[in-house]
Design a protein around this motif. Structure first.
Motif, PDB file in Angstrom:
ATOM      1  N   ASP A 158      -1.075   2.761  17.062  1.00 27.62           N
ATOM      2  CA  ASP A 158      -0.073   2.877  18.477  1.00 27.62           C
ATOM      3  C   ASP A 158       1.041   3.033  17.476  1.00 27.62           C
ATOM      4  OD1 ASP A 158       2.270   2.590  19.844  1.00 27.62           O
ATOM      5  OD2 ASP A 158       2.420   0.467  19.136  1.00 27.62           O
ATOM      6  N   TRP A 159       2.000   4.741  17.755  1.00 27.24           N
ATOM      7  CA  TRP A 159       2.563   5.665  17.372  1.00 27.24           C
ATOM      8  C   TRP A 159       4.213   5.074  17.476  1.00 27.24           C
ATOM      9  CZ3 TRP A 159       1.180   7.282  12.651  1.00 27.24           C
ATOM     10  CH2 TRP A 159       0.172   7.924  12.777  1.00 27.24           C
ATOM     11  N   GLN A 160       4.253   4.362  18.867  1.00 27.56           N
ATOM     12  CA  GLN A 160       5.822   3.758  19.314  1.00 27.56           C
ATOM     13  C   GLN A 160       6.640   3.104  18.298  1.00 27.56           C
ATOM     14  OE1 GLN A 160       5.838   1.985  23.188  1.00 27.56           O
ATOM     15  NE2 GLN A 160       4.373   3.521  23.682  1.00 27.56           N
ATOM     16  N   PRO A 161       5.850   1.817  17.582  1.00 25.64           N
ATOM     17  CA  PRO A 161       6.962   1.346  16.479  1.00 25.64           C
ATOM     18  C   PRO A 161       7.127   2.189  15.501  1.00 25.64           C
ATOM     19  CG  PRO A 161       5.076   0.075  17.105  1.00 25.64           C
ATOM     20  CD  PRO A 161       4.459   1.645  17.836  1.00 25.64           C
ATOM     21  N   TYR A 162       6.576   3.169  15.099  1.00 24.13           N
ATOM     22  CA  TYR A 162       7.136   3.977  13.483  1.00 24.13           C
ATOM     23  C   TYR A 162       8.035   5.081  14.592  1.00 24.13           C
ATOM     24  CZ  TYR A 162       6.658   8.158  10.881  1.00 24.13           C
ATOM     25  OH  TYR A 162       6.666   8.972   9.949  1.00 24.13           O
ATOM     26  N   PHE A 163       7.461   5.456  15.451  1.00 26.64           N
ATOM     27  CA  PHE A 163       8.758   6.925  15.681  1.00 26.64           C
ATOM     28  C   PHE A 163      10.137   6.142  16.468  1.00 26.64           C
ATOM     29  CE2 PHE A 163       5.251   9.483  16.045  1.00 26.64           C
ATOM     30  CZ  PHE A 163       5.209  10.573  15.918  1.00 26.64           C
ATOM     31  N   THR A 164      10.044   4.752  17.215  1.00 26.60           N
ATOM     32  CA  THR A 164      11.179   4.016  17.743  1.00 26.60           C
ATOM     33  C   THR A 164      11.746   3.278  16.903  1.00 26.60           C
ATOM     34  OG1 THR A 164       9.318   2.695  18.801  1.00 26.60           O
ATOM     35  CG2 THR A 164       9.949   4.367  20.157  1.00 26.60           C
ATOM     36  N   LEU A 223       6.504  10.608   4.889  1.00 24.27           N
ATOM     37  CA  LEU A 223       5.485  10.433   4.681  1.00 24.27           C
ATOM     38  C   LEU A 223       4.674   9.327   4.410  1.00 24.27           C
ATOM     39  CD1 LEU A 223       2.860  12.550   4.720  1.00 24.27           C
ATOM     40  CD2 LEU A 223       3.691  12.938   2.199  1.00 24.27           C
ATOM     41  N   GLU A 224       4.874   8.286   3.757  1.00 26.74           N
ATOM     42  CA  GLU A 224       4.263   6.877   3.042  1.00 26.74           C
ATOM     43  C   GLU A 224       4.835   6.103   4.494  1.00 26.74           C
ATOM     44  OE1 GLU A 224       6.980   5.705   0.024  1.00 26.74           O
ATOM     45  OE2 GLU A 224       6.875   7.332  -1.336  1.00 26.74           O
ATOM     46  N   ARG A 225       5.669   5.908   4.885  1.00 25.19           N
ATOM     47  CA  ARG A 225       5.923   5.007   6.753  1.00 25.19           C
ATOM     48  C   ARG A 225       4.413   5.777   7.450  1.00 25.19           C
ATOM     49  NH1 ARG A 225       7.435   2.756   3.181  1.00 25.19           N
ATOM     50  NH2 ARG A 225       9.685   1.641   2.998  1.00 25.19           N
ATOM     51  N   PHE A 226       3.981   6.619   7.558  1.00 21.96           N
ATOM     52  CA  PHE A 226       3.434   7.451   8.498  1.00 21.96           C
ATOM     53  C   PHE A 226       2.105   7.155   7.955  1.00 21.96           C
ATOM     54  CE2 PHE A 226       0.339  10.733   9.022  1.00 21.96           C
ATOM     55  CZ  PHE A 226       0.258  11.466  10.167  1.00 21.96           C
ATOM     56  N   LEU A 227       1.687   7.364   6.543  1.00 20.78           N
ATOM     57  CA  LEU A 227       0.723   7.099   6.218  1.00 20.78           C
ATOM     58  C   LEU A 227       0.553   5.429   5.772  1.00 20.78           C
ATOM     59  CD1 LEU A 227      -0.111   8.773   2.705  1.00 20.78           C
ATOM     60  CD2 LEU A 227      -1.512   9.252   5.426  1.00 20.78           C
ATOM     61  N   THR A 244       1.228   3.383   7.804  1.00 18.22           N
ATOM     62  CA  THR A 244       0.779   3.231  10.219  1.00 18.22           C
ATOM     63  C   THR A 244      -0.900   3.803  10.455  1.00 18.22           C
ATOM     64  OG1 THR A 244       3.601   3.701  10.188  1.00 18.22           O
ATOM     65  CG2 THR A 244       1.971   3.270  11.938  1.00 18.22           C
ATOM     66  N   LEU A 245      -1.148   4.819   9.643  1.00 17.97           N
ATOM     67  CA  LEU A 245      -2.141   5.117  10.515  1.00 17.97           C
ATOM     68  C   LEU A 245      -3.150   4.797   9.417  1.00 17.97           C
ATOM     69  CD1 LEU A 245      -3.278   8.155  11.473  1.00 17.97           C
ATOM     70  CD2 LEU A 245      -3.132   8.908   9.536  1.00 17.97           C
ATOM     71  N   PHE A 246      -3.422   3.955   8.681  1.00 12.35           N
ATOM     72  CA  PHE A 246      -4.228   2.950   7.443  1.00 12.35           C
ATOM     73  C   PHE A 246      -3.628   1.888   7.063  1.00 12.35           C
ATOM     74  CE2 PHE A 246      -4.769   8.246   6.520  1.00 12.35           C
ATOM     75  CZ  PHE A 246      -6.084   8.008   6.758  1.00 12.35           C
ATOM     76  N   PRO A 247      -3.267   0.964   8.182  1.00 12.86           N
ATOM     77  CA  PRO A 247      -2.923  -0.064   8.079  1.00 12.86           C
ATOM     78  C   PRO A 247      -3.733  -0.971   7.131  1.00 12.86           C
ATOM     79  CG  PRO A 247      -3.670  -0.362  10.115  1.00 12.86           C
ATOM     80  CD  PRO A 247      -3.127   0.808   9.593  1.00 12.86           C
TER      81      PRO A 247
END
Length: 950
Positions: A146-152, A906-910, A912-915
Motif C-alpha cells: 500500500d503506497w498511500q502512506p508512503y507518498f502521503t 530510498l531507505e523509506r521506500f525499501l 515500505t516495500l520490504f516491511p
C-alpha cells in the motif's frame, strides 16, 4: 705394469692405424646402437600394451551408455536461439521499456568486454534471466504494498524533517557567528550534527560526503536486495552476483543519485516546472538585494555588463533609441545594486533596520483601521499593545467586532425562521444577553482584570441597558468607538507604535518598505497605505527582537467553591479555582474550573518530569463510592487546596523553574487538555489556542438549531481565544530554563515533523501532514508569530470540518494516479531516455560554467518568488513567505544535503516495500561507522556519566 704397457701400446697402434678421429667415430657408433635398441623396444611394447588394454576393456568393463554419445553429438551441433519470457510486471506498457533498459545495460556494461573473452552466450543469458527474475519479484512486492502512506505521509514527513534539520543548522551557525570558516563546509558539518541529535540512532554523513563510503554502501545495499530477490542458487553464484551488483550500484544507482543531488540540475528542473511564469522585474531586484552569495552577484553583474556593451555597440535611430536608453539605464541600475551589495558583503556590514528606519525620515503610514482588519499587521500591533499594557483595549475592540457580526447573523437567522413559522425568540435573545454580559464582565466590570479604562458614565449606561433591554448588535458601539479613539490618539498606543521597531517589521511583512531614495513626502503623513510599494530592500529583520521582559510573575491560587455537575447523564465534581497573577505592571484575576481527574492527570505529568516532586507532593486519593457527598467534597477541597499551596510555594518554584510552565498551563482559563497514556502526559510546548473555549456557552446552545448553535459557539471562541494566546505568550516569556532534575522529554523542535500526529486518531492524516509541512516551511512556530498560528489553526479547523474528507480523498486519488501503470511506464521511459537517448549510452554531461550556474540560481529564486500567490502573503506576511521560499531553495544548493534526502527517500521506500526484512536495523548497521554518530555517543556518555555517579 704389464697391463699398462699393453693398454698404452694398443692405443698407440689404434691411433697410428685409424687416425686420431677414430675414437670419436667409435663412440658415435656405440651411441647409435644403444639408441636404436631403445626405440625398437618402446614401439614393440606400445603395440603390445594397446592390444592388452583392448582385451581387458572388453573383458571387464560394462557396455557404454547410449546417452553419452547422444549428448556429445548434441553439444557438437550449432546452438539454437533461446526463447526468453519477456513478461516482468504483467503490464505491457511497463515491460517494453524495462526490457530495453535491461538490454541497454547488458550491452554497454557487459557485452563490450565479454565478447573479447568468449563467444559463449550462456553467461549473458544467465545474467539477463537473473535480472528479470529480480524485477518480477520486485514487481510482485510492489503490487502487494500500500503506497498511500508512503507518498502521503512518510515522504512529506521526511522532507519536512530534512527542512527542519537544515533550519536548525542555519540557526546554530548564526548563533556561532564564525566568519573565518567556510560557510558551506560548516553548514554541512552542522547539518549532520543536528541530524544525529534528531535521529538519535543513525547519521548519514559518511555516505553523503565520502565517495568511497558511498560506493561501499550501495554495493552492500544491492547485495542485500539480490539476496531478497534472487533464488538461492543464483545468489550463491558469486561471479554473476558481483556482476549484477556492480551494474546496479555503479552503473544505475550511483549516476542517478548524483544527478538527483546536483543543485544545478534541481535549479534547472525548478525553472522548467514553472516555465509558464514570466519573470518579474521587482522580484528579480528583490532577489539581488537579498542575495548573500557574492558569486551570484558577480555572475549577474558580468552578464549585465556584457549586455550593456552590446547595447552601446548598436547603431540605432528613431524610436528604438529611447527603448535602448531605457534598457541601458536598467542595466546600469542592476550593476550599481550588485556592486553595492558585493561591497556590503565583503565588508561584513549588514543593514541595521533601526538605523535604516531613522534614515528613512517618514515611513509609509498604515492607518489604524487598516491595521485592525489586516491579519499580518494586527499581529505586530498586538505584540506592541502587550508590551505597553494596553492589550485589554485591543482585545475588547476585537471581541465587540466578533459579537456584532455574530449577533447580526443570528438575528437574521431568527427573522427567517419566524417567517417560516418557527419561534426561537426567547432562546436566541437569552443567548445574546449571556454573550453580552460575558463581554461586559470580562472587560468593563469592576471585577475585570485587566479592565478597560473608559468613561464611567458610558459603562453605567451600558449596564443599565443590559439589565432592562434586549441586547442588539450595536449595544457596545459607543464604548467601542471611544476605545478606538483612545488607541488612535493616546501617545502610549498607535502614535508610539509608529516609532517602534515592530512597526518597521510590520512594513516589511506588508512589503511596504521602500529604498532610501523613496522617502516619504515632507507634508502630512508621508506615503499612504494605498500607495503601491516599489519593492522591499534587504533588511536584517532577524536582528530585531522584542524587548525581553525581566519581570517575575507571582501566581496565587485557591479553590473557592465546589459543586456537582451533570453532563449528558454523567455526574462529576467540579472545583472552582481563583487565580491571581501579579507582576510589576499589572495584576490579573480569573477563575478556572477543574475536575479531580484533571488534578490527577496534572499530578502524573509533573511527577514524571520532576522525580523529586513524587516524594513531596501527595495528591488526595480516589474514592469509588459516595464520592459526591457534600462532606467528602469539602474534605477533598481542603486537601486539594493544601496541594495547590505546596505546589505554588516560592521555594518549590525556585528549585524547579520549569515547573511554573506546567502550573500556569494547568491554571489557565481554558479547558484542560488531558493526556492519553504516557505519550500525552509529556508536556506539549505549543498549547493549542483554540481548545474548547467557553465550553459552558457551547453546552447551552445544544438545545437550539445547529446553525444558531454554531454561530454562538464561534462568537464564544472569538471572545476567549485572544486572552488564551496572551497567557501563552506571557508563559513562554517567563518560564524558559528547564531544571537539572527534570527528566528529558521530546522537544517538538528535535523530533520528526509528523511526530505530533502519530498517536492521533484523526484519519485525515495526509492533509494534516501537508499542513504541518506548511508550518515547517514558513517557520510558523517562530516566537512572536502567534497570531499567524491562530489564523493557520482556524484554517485547519475549517478545512478539516468542511473539506477535510474531500481534500484528503483528492490527495489519495492523486497518489493512486501516480502509482498507476501508465505513470510508472512514463517514469521508466524518462529514465531510459535520460540514460540512453536514441538507444545510445549518454555521455557524462560536462559541468556547466560557474557563472551560468550562478545565474540559474538567481533565475530559479526569482521564478519561485514570482509564483507565490498573493493570498499566502496576506495570510502569513510577505517577509515570512519570502524567507520560507528562499530557505527551501537554499536547502537544495548543497549536493551533500541533497544526497542525504535522496538516501532517506530510498531507505523509506525499501522499508515500505520490504516491511518484514528489518531494513531499519540494517540501515543503522550500514551507517554505524559515522563519525558524527561516534562523537554523539561520546558526548552522550560524558553527560550521563556524572549523573550515574551521583
Amino acid at each position: 705394469t704389464s697391463l699398462s704397457i699393453w693398454g698404452w701400446g694398443s692405443l698407440v697402434l689404434f691411433l697410428a692405424t685409424f687416425g686420431p678421429f677414430a675414437i670419436f667415430y667409435f663412440a658415435f657408433y656405440i651411441l647409435c646402437f644403444v639408441g636404436g635398441g631403445f626405440v625398437v623396444t618402446l614401439l614393440f611394447g606400445k603395440s603390445n600394451s594397446e592390444k592388452y588394454l583392448e582385451q581387458c576393456e572388453h573383458s571387464f568393463l560394462p557396455c557404454t551408455s547410449v546417452g553419452i554419445p547422444k549428448c556429445i553429438e548434441e553439444m557438437k551441433r550449432e546452438t539454437r536461439p533461446v526463447k526468453i519470457d519477456r513478461r516482468l510486471t504483467g503490464a505491457n506498457i511497463i515491460d517494453e521499456p524495462l526490457q530495453q533498459v535491461i538490454q541497454f545495460s547488458l550491452r554497454d556494461y557487459v557485452q563490450y568486454w565479454y565478447y573479447t573473452l568468449s563467444d559463449d552466450e550462456s553467461f549473458l543469458l544467465e545474467i539477463r534471466q537473473a535480472l528479470q527474475y529480480a524485477l518480477v519479484q520486485f514487481s510482485a512486492r510492489s503490487k502487494e504494498t500500500d503506497w498511500q502512506p508512503y507518498f502521503t505521509t512518510r515522504l512529506v514527513d521526511d522532507f519536512g524533517t530534512h527542512l527542519r534539520v537544515f533550519r536548525k543548522a542555519q540557526q546554530r551557525i548564526a548563533e556561532k557567528g564564525n566568519q573565518m570558516k567556510d560557510q558551506a563546509e560548516e553548514l554541512v558539518d552542522t547539518f549532520f550534527e543536528v541530524e544525529v541529535e534528531m535521529e538519535k540512532e543513525v547519521c548519514r554523513d559518511l555516505v553523503c560526503t565520502s565517495p568511497k563510503d558511498e560506493e561501499g554502501f550501495l554495493r552492500d545495499l544491492c547485495e542485500v536486495l539480490l539476496y531478497i530477490l534472487l533464488p538461492p542458487g543464483d545468489f550463491q553464484n558469486k561471479i554473476m552476483r558481483y556482476f549484477v551488483r556492480e551494474i546496479l550500484s555503479r552503473g544505475i544507482l550511483l549516476p542517478l543519485i548524483n544527478q538527483l543531488s546536483d543543485p544545478d540540475y534541481i535549479n534547472q528542473y525548478v525553472i522548467w516546472m514553472i516555465r509558464d511564469s514570466n519573470c518579474n522585474y521587482e522580484a528579480f531586484m528583490n532577489i539581488i538585494k537579498l542575495s548573500d552569495n557574492i558569486g551570484e552577484l558577480e555572475a549577474v553583474k558580468d552578464k549585465a555588463s556584457e549586455e550593456l556593451q552590446y547595447l552601446r555597440s548598436l547603431d540605432t535611430a528613431g524610436d528604438d533609441i529611447n527603448t535602448i536608453k531605457n534598457q541601458i539605464n536598467s542595466l546600469l541600475y542592476v550593476i550599481k545594486v550588485c556592486d553595492s551589495r558585493i561591497q556590503r558583503l565583503q565588508s561584513g556590514k549588514e543593514i541595521d533596520t533601526v538605523k535604516l528606519a531613522a534614515n528613512f525620515g517618514k515611513l509609509c503610514t498604515v492607518p489604524l483601521d487598516h491595521i485592525l482588519v489586516d491579519n499580518v499587521a494586527l499581529q505586530f500591533f498586538m505584540d506592541y499593545m502587550q508590551q505597553t499594557g494596553g492589550q485589554a483595549h485591543l482585545f475588547f475592540w476585537m471581541t465587540v467586532e466578533g459579537y456584532r457580526v455574530t449577533a447580526q447573523q443570528q438575528l437574521e437567522v431568527l427573522q427567517s425562521r419566524q417567517k417560516d413559522g418557527k419561534h426561537q425568540t426567547n432562546q436566541t435573545k437569552g443567548l445574546l444577553r449571556a454573550a453580552a454580559f460575558g463581554v461586559y464582565e470580562q472587560y468593563l466590570s469592576e471585577k475585570a482584570s485587566p479592565r478597560v479604562n473608559i468613561d464611567d458614565n458610558l459603562v453605567a449606561k451600558l449596564a443599565e441597558t443590559l439589565n432592562h433591554e434586549d441586547p442588539t448588535p450595536e449595544i457596545f458601539d459607543d464604548i467601542q468607538r471611544k476605545v478606538y479613539e483612545l488607541m488612535l490618539r493616546d501617545e502610549r498606543f498607535y502614535p508610539s507604535f509608529k516609532q517602534n521597531v515592530l512597526y518597521v517589521r510590520m512594513l516589511a511583512e506588508l512589503d511596504m518598505l521602500k529604498d532610501p531614495s523613496f522617502r516619504g513626502s515632507d507634508d502630512g503623513e508621508g506615503e499612504s497605505f494605498n500607495g503601491s510599494p516599489t519593492g522591499s530592500i534587504n533588511l536584517s529583520l532577524d536582528d530585531l527582537s522584542n524587548v525581553p521582559s525581566d519581570e517575575t510573575v507571582q501566581l496565587h491560587a485557591y479553590i473557592s467553591d465546589t459543586g456537582v455537575c451533570n453532563d449528558h447523564g454523567k455526574t462529576y465534581a467540579l472545583y472552582a479555582i481563583t487565580v491571581h497573577r501579579r507582576n510589576a505592571n499589572s495584576e490579573e484575576m480569573w477563575k478556572t474550573y477543574r475536575r479531580y481527574s484533571d488534578f490527577h492527570d496534572f499530578h502524573m505529568r509533573i511527577t514524571e518530569q520532576f522525580e523529586n516532586l513524587a516524594n513531596i507532593l501527595k495528591l488526595p486519593g480516589k474514592k469509588t463510592f459516595n464520592n459526591m457527598d457534600r462532606e467528602f467534597l469539602e474534605k477533598r477541597k481542603k486537601d486539594l487546596n493544601a496541594y495547590l499551596q505546596l505546589l505554588l510555594n516560592p521555594e518549590m518554584m525556585k528549585a524547579s523553574p520549569a515547573l511554573a510552565h506546567y502550573v500556569y498551563d494547568f491554571l489557565e482559563n481554558k479547558a484542560y487538555s488531558k493526556g492519553k497514556g504516557d505519550f500525552a502526559r509529556k508536556m506539549d510546548t505549543f498549547v493549542n489556542p483554540l481548545r474548547n473555549s467557553m465550553r459552558n456557552v457551547s453546552n447551552a446552545v445544544k438545545s437550539i438549531p445547529d446553525s444558531l448553535a454554531e454561530g454562538m459557539t464561534k462568537m464564544s471562541d472569538n471572545m476567549g481565544k485572544m486572552s488564551e494566546r496572551l497567557g501563552q505568550d506571557i508563559k513562554q516569556s517567563f518560564f524558559k530554563v528547564p531544571p537539572l532534575m527534570q527528566k528529558p522529554y521530546s522537544d517538538p523542535d528535535h523530533c520528526r515533523v509528523a511526530a505530533p500526529i502519530d498517536d492521533n486518531v484523526d484519519d485525515n492524516i495526509p492533509l494534516r501532514v501537508m499542513l504541518l509541512l506548511m508550518d515547517e516551511v514558513f517557520d510558523l512556530k517562530e516566537r512572536n508569530q502567534w497570531l499567524r498560528r491562530n489564523i493557520k489553526n482556524l484554517l485547519q479547523q475549517l478545512i478539516r470540518a468542511t473539506y477535510g474528507d474531500t481534500i484528503n480523498r483528492k490527495i489519495v486519488d492523486h497518489v493512486d494516479w501516480m502509482t498507476s501503470p501508465e505513470q510508472v511506464a512514463d517514469a521508466v521511459k524518462r529514465f531510459r531516455d535520460a540514460f540512453w537517448p536514441n538507444g545510445i549510452l549518454a555521455e557524462a554531461v560536462p559541468r556547466r560554467d560557474k557563472a551560468i550556474r550562478m545565474r540559474t540560481r538567481v533565475a530559479g529564486k526569482t521564478k519561485l518568488l514570482e509564483v507565490m500567490p498573493d493570498e499566502l502573503k496576506h495570510i502569513i506576511g510577505a517577509e515570512t513567505t519570502r524567507k520560507g521560499i528562499l530557505r527551501v531553495f537554499e536547502m537544495f544548493q548543497h549536493s551533500q544535503l541533497n544526497k542525504r534526502m535522496v538516501y532517506v527517500f530510498l531507505e523509506r521506500f525499501l522499508e515500505t516495500l520490504f516491511p518484514q526484512n528489518k531494513f531499519p536495523e540494517l540501515f543503522n548497521k550500514l551507517h554505524s561507522r559515522s563519525k558524527q554518530m561516534q562523537r554523539y555517543k561520546q558526548r552522550l556518555h560524558s553527560t550521563q556519566a556524572p549523573s550515574l555517579q551521583k
